[in-house]
Structures are given as structure tokens and as C-alpha cells.
Design an enzyme around this catalytic site. Structure first.
Site, mmCIF file in Angstrom:
data_model
loop_
_atom_site.group_PDB
_atom_site.id
_atom_site.type_symbol
_atom_site.label_atom_id
_atom_site.label_comp_id
_atom_site.label_asym_id
_atom_site.label_seq_id
_atom_site.Cartn_x
_atom_site.Cartn_y
_atom_site.Cartn_z
ATOM 1 N N TYR A 48 28.419 -4.811 0.197
ATOM 2 C CA TYR A 48 27.381 -4.510 -0.776
ATOM 3 C C TYR A 48 27.094 -3.005 -0.816
ATOM 4 C CZ TYR A 48 26.528 -9.558 -0.268
ATOM 5 O OH TYR A 48 26.675 -10.928 -0.203
ATOM 6 N N HIS A 134 33.226 -13.467 5.501
ATOM 7 C CA HIS A 134 32.931 -13.211 4.090
ATOM 8 C C HIS A 134 34.186 -13.314 3.219
ATOM 9 C CE1 HIS A 134 30.492 -10.397 1.170
ATOM 10 N NE2 HIS A 134 30.512 -11.660 0.778
#
Length: 314
Positions: A48, A134
Site C-alpha cells: 500500500y 498477501h
């Protein structure tokens, strides 16, 4: 496992400048507003904003009692310097940050440990509570043979409290639950008013195995975020059939005095496997709007009517 999580969690991709830039002060105000509104789980990732989300989240939570919240980050992408002469400006993953770093897939044991160490430095913390593998969609073998065992070892040593997997699909998450000892999964966009694929196999199996579900992406990237459906579905322009279906859901909601985003936030918690709904927010105003929505009760008759009209399963 039973793991203490707030009913609604804070998704921090937006304060990593997802799609549009957010200033440092606004990012801090957003985290402060979420904490004050009762959010006690905060989720982030190196992905992010090339680490920006982690740095901002850590700075905003500094000074808060560490035992008053849980924090999760993710592994699978290492951040390395971009080669000289590489692309300038915004990165290629939708984050409005300088592309001075690049992401390198790495689900190896050493890569996972290095990723976590670097996340802790950015967060300014000695430990996180939860680590999620992830997006291992194209990396099953390494993720299951190296990443998961490395994290399980850290869990056994008490370095982290729980390990899991976060993905935009339910099939591989189901396989992780079947074949490993993950504590939790985060299906993004796969248990929503418009996509119930997670409820077919994943959620029943999680309930059977005692695996907690963190439901993310409940607005399907935007289509369910406003009462008049528009925008994107899973980060692409919404098709007309999806728009039509969302409008039908909104019409039923309206008959019960409920807005579409209010129903979208409430729906995932109807399944007993769901421990928390993680919502991405980019401003204190968004926090306030979401907090107001979840404070309003949703009539049980709404769900019965949605079932009767074939819009959600019975």
C-alpha cells in the site's frame, strides 16, 4: 481460533494514496477518527503506497496503548530500490506515490522474515499481532512450503499472535484452510451483497475449523459505496448487469429505510465465521459516515425480502 478483533476494522490502503493522494495530516486525522469511533483493528501492507501506509499508520498509532488495538500487516512483496532511470511519478499499482521503489514477489522463508522486519521499522513497532500472506495467487508452492511454515514458526515462538492469508479470491483461501494451520483469512470482495462466492466453501470450512474471517472489500471497490450504484466493481468499470443488480438491491433497501452502503457493511456479519469487516477509509469524514451507518440497525425483514427476490441466497 478465537482472536479479539473489533467488529469493524480499518483498512489503510487509502492512506497509502490509493488512486488519489492524501496528505500526512489528513491521514493522521483519519486514523485518529477511526480509533475514537471504536475501530480497534488496523490492517496495512508494504504494497500500500510502497510502504507509505505502514509509515503513516505507525506514526498515527504511536502513543496509543499497544494493548488497546490489534494490527496486521502482510508479506509476499519486498520493496527494493527502483533502477536508475526507471519510471518516474505515480507507481503502476494505482498508488499516487513516487515510483522510487519497486515490488518484488518473494514468498521464501528469508523473504518473509525480511519483509516483516522492514514493516516493523516502517511501523515503528517491535511486533505486529497478525501477519497475512498477501496475494499468493501465482505462488502457491512457495507460499505453502516456505511462507506459511516461516510464519507458523514465528507464531509458535510468540513473535506474532496469528497468521493467515489475504486474497481477492476464495478458492485458494479454501485450500489454505484445508491444508495448513492458518488462524484467519481475508477474502477481499468475495463475501458481499454482489459476490457470495466465499460463502460456498470457504466460510463453512472456516466455521468448521475455527478459522476467523476478516471480510474486506465489502463495497466491491466502489459499486456498493453509495446508495445510487456507480463506479467500479473489483477495480474495473462496473458492467450494466452488475449495475442493474445493485440498483435492485438498493430499491429493496430503500423500502426498509436502509441505504445500500449500510446494508453492504452489515451483510458480511450475518455469517458466523466472519469476525470482522475491514473497511478502507481515506478521511475522517468517511470514518464518521461509516460509523453512523453501522450504528443504525438493519431490519431483519430486509434480508428476507432480498432472499425472496433472489438477490441473496436464503
Amino acid at each position: 481460533m478465537t482472536f479479539p478483533l473489533s467488529t469493524y476494522g480499518f483498512g489503510s490502503a487509502p492512506i497509502g494514496n490509493l488512486f488519489t493522494a492524501v496528505g500526512d495530516d489528513e491521514a493522521r486525522a483519519t486514523v485518529d477518527a477511526a480509533y475514537d469511533a471504536g475501530f480497534r483493528h488496523f490492517d496495512t501492507a508494504p504494497h500500500y503506497g510502497l510502504g507509505l501506509s505502514e509509515r503513516r499508520l505507525g506514526a498515527a498509532l504511536a502513543g496509543r496503548p499497544r494493548d488497546s488495538y490489534t494490527l496486521s500487516t502482510k508479506v509476499g512483496r519486498l520493496l527494493v530500490p527502483a533502477p536508475a532511470g526507471g519510471p518516474a511519478g505515480r507507481d503502476d499499482q494505482g498508488f499516487d506515490v513516487p515510483a522510487d521503489l519497486r515490488r518484488v514477489w518473494d514468498f521464501s522463508r528469508d523473504g518473509v522474515r525480511r519483509s516483516l522486519e522492514e514493516s516493523l521499522l516502517r511501523l515503528g513497532l517491535d511486533a505486529v499481532d497478525i501477519v497475512l500472506i498477501h496475494d499468493p495467487d501465482d505462488h502457491w508452492e512457495q507460499a505453502v512450503s516456505e511462507a506459511y511454515p516461516a510464519l507458523a514458526e514465528l507464531r509458535d515462538q510468540g513473535v506474532v499472535k496469528a497468521v493467515g492469508v489475504g486474497m481477492n479470491q476464495s478458492e485458494m483461501l479454501t485450500r489454505f484452510v484445508r491444508e495448513t494451520g492458518v488462524d484467519m483469512v481475508m477474502p477481499a470482495g468475495r463475501h458481499t451483497l454482489l459476490d457470495r462466492s466465499g460463502a460456498e466453501e470457504l466460510l463453512p470450512l472456516c466455521l468448521e475449523r475455527g478459522v476467523s474471517v476478516l471480510a474486506a472489500g465489502v463495497f466491491n471497490s466502489g459499486l456498493l459505496a453509495t446508495h445510487e450504484p456507480s463506479g467500479t466493481y473489483d477495480y474495473a468499470p462496473a458492467s450494466e448487469p452488475l449495475l442493474a443488480r445493485a440498483r435492485r438491491v438498493a430499491a429493496v433497501c430503500e423500502r426498509h429505510g436502509v441505504t445500500l452502503p449500510q446494508a453492504a457493511l452489515a451483510f458480511p456479519l450475518r455469517h458466523p465465521a466472519v469476525a470482522s469487516v475491514v473497511v478502507g477509509v481515506r478521511s475522517a469524514d468517511e470514518v464518521a459516515r461509516n460509523a453512523a451507518l453501522v450504528a443504525r440497525p438493519v431490519p431483519e425483514d430486509l434480508w428476507a425480502d432480498l432472499v425472496a427476490e433472489g438477490l441473496i441466497p436464503g
